[in-house]
Design a protein around this motif. Structure first.
Motif, short mmCIF file in Angstrom:
data_model
loop_
_atom_site.label_atom_id
_atom_site.label_comp_id
_atom_site.label_asym_id
_atom_site.label_seq_id
_atom_site.Cartn_x
_atom_site.Cartn_y
_atom_site.Cartn_z
N LEU A 286 36.04 46.91 -88.72
CA LEU A 286 37.36 46.31 -88.96
C LEU A 286 38.05 46.82 -90.20
CD1 LEU A 286 36.85 42.49 -88.18
CD2 LEU A 286 37.67 44.30 -86.68
N LEU A 287 37.33 47.47 -91.08
CA LEU A 287 37.87 47.76 -92.40
C LEU A 287 37.53 49.18 -92.83
CD1 LEU A 287 39.25 46.44 -94.93
CD2 LEU A 287 36.95 45.86 -95.72
N ARG A 288 38.56 49.89 -93.27
CA ARG A 288 38.35 51.21 -93.86
C ARG A 288 38.99 51.21 -95.25
NH1 ARG A 288 36.45 55.08 -90.57
NH2 ARG A 288 37.10 56.75 -91.97
N ARG A 289 38.25 51.67 -96.22
CA ARG A 289 38.77 51.75 -97.58
C ARG A 289 38.45 53.11 -98.15
NH1 ARG A 289 37.44 46.91 -101.30
NH2 ARG A 289 39.60 47.17 -101.92
N ASN A 290 39.46 53.75 -98.75
CA ASN A 290 39.31 55.10 -99.32
C ASN A 290 38.76 56.08 -98.28
OD1 ASN A 290 40.08 54.06 -101.88
ND2 ASN A 290 37.97 53.37 -102.23
N GLY A 291 39.21 55.92 -97.03
CA GLY A 291 38.82 56.85 -95.97
C GLY A 291 37.46 56.60 -95.37
N CYS A 292 36.75 55.59 -95.85
CA CYS A 292 35.41 55.31 -95.34
C CYS A 292 35.36 53.91 -94.73
CB CYS A 292 34.37 55.40 -96.46
SG CYS A 292 34.29 57.01 -97.25
N GLU A 293 34.48 53.76 -93.72
CA GLU A 293 34.32 52.44 -93.13
C GLU A 293 33.59 51.52 -94.11
OE1 GLU A 293 33.31 51.18 -88.79
OE2 GLU A 293 31.40 51.30 -89.85
N ASN B 122 37.78 39.32 -83.83
CA ASN B 122 38.14 40.55 -84.55
C ASN B 122 39.64 40.67 -84.73
OD1 ASN B 122 35.47 41.19 -84.78
ND2 ASN B 122 35.47 42.79 -83.21
N ILE B 123 40.40 40.25 -83.72
CA ILE B 123 41.87 40.29 -83.83
C ILE B 123 42.33 39.36 -84.95
CG2 ILE B 123 44.01 39.63 -82.65
CD1 ILE B 123 42.69 40.61 -80.03
N VAL B 124 41.77 38.15 -84.98
CA VAL B 124 42.15 37.17 -86.01
C VAL B 124 41.77 37.69 -87.39
CG1 VAL B 124 41.68 34.85 -86.90
CG2 VAL B 124 42.02 35.20 -84.45
N LEU B 125 40.57 38.22 -87.55
CA LEU B 125 40.15 38.73 -88.85
C LEU B 125 40.99 39.92 -89.29
CD1 LEU B 125 36.24 38.51 -88.57
CD2 LEU B 125 37.76 37.04 -89.90
N THR B 126 41.39 40.76 -88.34
CA THR B 126 42.25 41.90 -88.67
C THR B 126 43.60 41.41 -89.19
OG1 THR B 126 41.17 43.32 -87.02
CG2 THR B 126 43.36 43.97 -87.74
N LYS B 127 44.14 40.36 -88.58
CA LYS B 127 45.41 39.81 -89.06
C LYS B 127 45.26 39.22 -90.46
CE LYS B 127 47.40 38.79 -84.51
NZ LYS B 127 47.80 37.74 -83.55
N LEU B 128 44.15 38.52 -90.71
CA LEU B 128 43.92 37.97 -92.04
C LEU B 128 43.78 39.09 -93.07
CD1 LEU B 128 41.39 35.09 -91.27
CD2 LEU B 128 43.80 34.86 -91.89
N LEU C 258 33.77 32.59 -88.78
CA LEU C 258 32.42 32.99 -89.18
C LEU C 258 31.60 33.55 -88.01
CD1 LEU C 258 31.49 29.96 -91.46
CD2 LEU C 258 32.10 32.27 -92.22
N GLY C 259 32.03 33.21 -86.78
CA GLY C 259 31.21 33.58 -85.62
C GLY C 259 29.93 32.78 -85.57
N SER C 260 30.01 31.50 -85.96
CA SER C 260 28.81 30.67 -86.07
C SER C 260 29.14 29.23 -85.72
CB SER C 260 28.27 30.73 -87.51
OG SER C 260 29.17 30.03 -88.37
N SER C 261 28.19 28.36 -85.95
CA SER C 261 28.44 26.92 -85.79
C SER C 261 28.00 26.20 -87.06
CB SER C 261 27.71 26.39 -84.56
OG SER C 261 26.34 26.69 -84.62
N SER D 46 32.97 28.74 -77.86
CA SER D 46 32.51 29.90 -78.62
C SER D 46 33.55 31.01 -78.48
CB SER D 46 31.15 30.39 -78.12
OG SER D 46 31.22 30.69 -76.73
N ILE D 47 34.17 31.36 -79.58
CA ILE D 47 35.23 32.36 -79.56
C ILE D 47 34.63 33.72 -79.20
CG2 ILE D 47 35.01 32.92 -82.01
CD1 ILE D 47 38.05 33.17 -82.11
N ILE D 48 35.32 34.48 -78.38
CA ILE D 48 34.81 35.79 -77.99
C ILE D 48 35.00 36.75 -79.16
CG2 ILE D 48 35.18 35.46 -75.52
CD1 ILE D 48 37.76 37.05 -75.78
N LYS D 49 34.08 37.73 -79.23
CA LYS D 49 34.05 38.64 -80.37
C LYS D 49 35.39 39.37 -80.53
CE LYS D 49 31.58 42.67 -82.16
NZ LYS D 49 30.52 43.67 -81.89
N GLU D 50 36.00 39.79 -79.42
CA GLU D 50 37.24 40.54 -79.50
C GLU D 50 38.36 39.71 -80.12
OE1 GLU D 50 35.33 40.32 -76.87
OE2 GLU D 50 34.59 42.38 -76.65
N GLU D 51 38.43 38.42 -79.73
CA GLU D 51 39.47 37.57 -80.29
C GLU D 51 39.22 37.32 -81.78
OE1 GLU D 51 41.58 33.19 -79.78
OE2 GLU D 51 40.04 33.80 -78.36
#
Length: 220
Positions: free
Chosen positions: A58-65, A196-202, A29-32, A189-194
């Motif tokens: 992180l997400l593109r659908r039908n050619g759009c972000e 994003n990597i986890v969310l991309t895998k999910l 969630l990027g939160s506490s 506190s997880i860094i934003k880049e990490e």
């Protein structure tokens, strides 16, 4: 899902006491939102839902972000120091129906500690609970989060060498869920880049599952 420019993914975290389940939910969630602390007893005793803000890039659908929104249901652990298996199961089942009955559940995340060996009895308990909650197709909708990966790294294990040395119980579990697993560091506190990597895998797991959902109530 809201509209074509935004997608919401619905997740539930499940696992034993002190595996880092609530901390993993906070990382996603990027939160506490969820209470997470060291304790000699189970910290989480009821289910609670956390929501992220809109995440871009992180997400593109039908050619759009598209913007991504994450909803995570935190749950009591099983085994639990104060609740029976039936109480945990019934509490989680009711919360899943309440929060995800309209849109459905994309993934259940089974949280395991990568710095502790997984033994057969431990795996059986949690997997049985997931089977009871999700039904016969649970393997298609379950991924494994291996927390405390920073401790495994400090001990000299890369992801590859870790899996090469892992117990047959863990390897069998990962195989049963079609190797849907993610290593997660346990920082305060997880860094934003990490994150994003986890969310991309999910998202990749969910896309390979053709965006199917479980537990959605059919409307007459």
């Amino acid at each position: 899902m809201a509209d074509s420019n935004e997608m919401t993914i619905n997740l539930v975290v499940l696992g034993k006491t002190q595996t880092g389940k609530s901390a993993a939910g906070n990382s996603l969630l990027g939160s506490s939102d969820f209470e997470s602390r060291l304790s000699p007893s189970s910290v989480t005793s009821c289910c609670s839902l956390g929501r992220s803000g809109r995440i871009l890039g992180l997400l593109r659908r039908n050619g759009c972000e598209s913007a991504l929104s994450v909803r995570v249901l935190d749950t009591p652990s099983y085994p639990h120091t104060a609740l029976s298996k039936e109480q945990v199961r019934d509490t989680v089942r009711a919360a899943l129906a309440h929060h995800f009955g309209e849109e459905g559940l994309h993934l259940a995340l089974l949280v395991l500690r990568s710095d502790l060996p997984l033994c057969p009895d431990e795996s059986d308990d949690t997997v049985q609970l997931i089977q009871e909650l999700l039904g016969p197709t649970w393997k298609n909708f379950t991924a494994v989060l291996l927390t405390h990966a920073d401790k495994a790294e400090e001990a000299g294990y890369s992801e590859e060498t870790y899996l090469h040395s892992a117990s047959s119980t863990l390897l069998s579990l990962l195989s049963s869920v079609q190797h849907k697993y993610i290593f997660l560091h346990n920082h305060n506190s997880i860094i934003k880049e990490e994150r994003n990597i986890v969310l991309t895998k999910l998202l990749n797991f969910i896309q390979k599952n053709n965006y199917q959902v479980l537990l959605k109530h059919s409307k007459e």
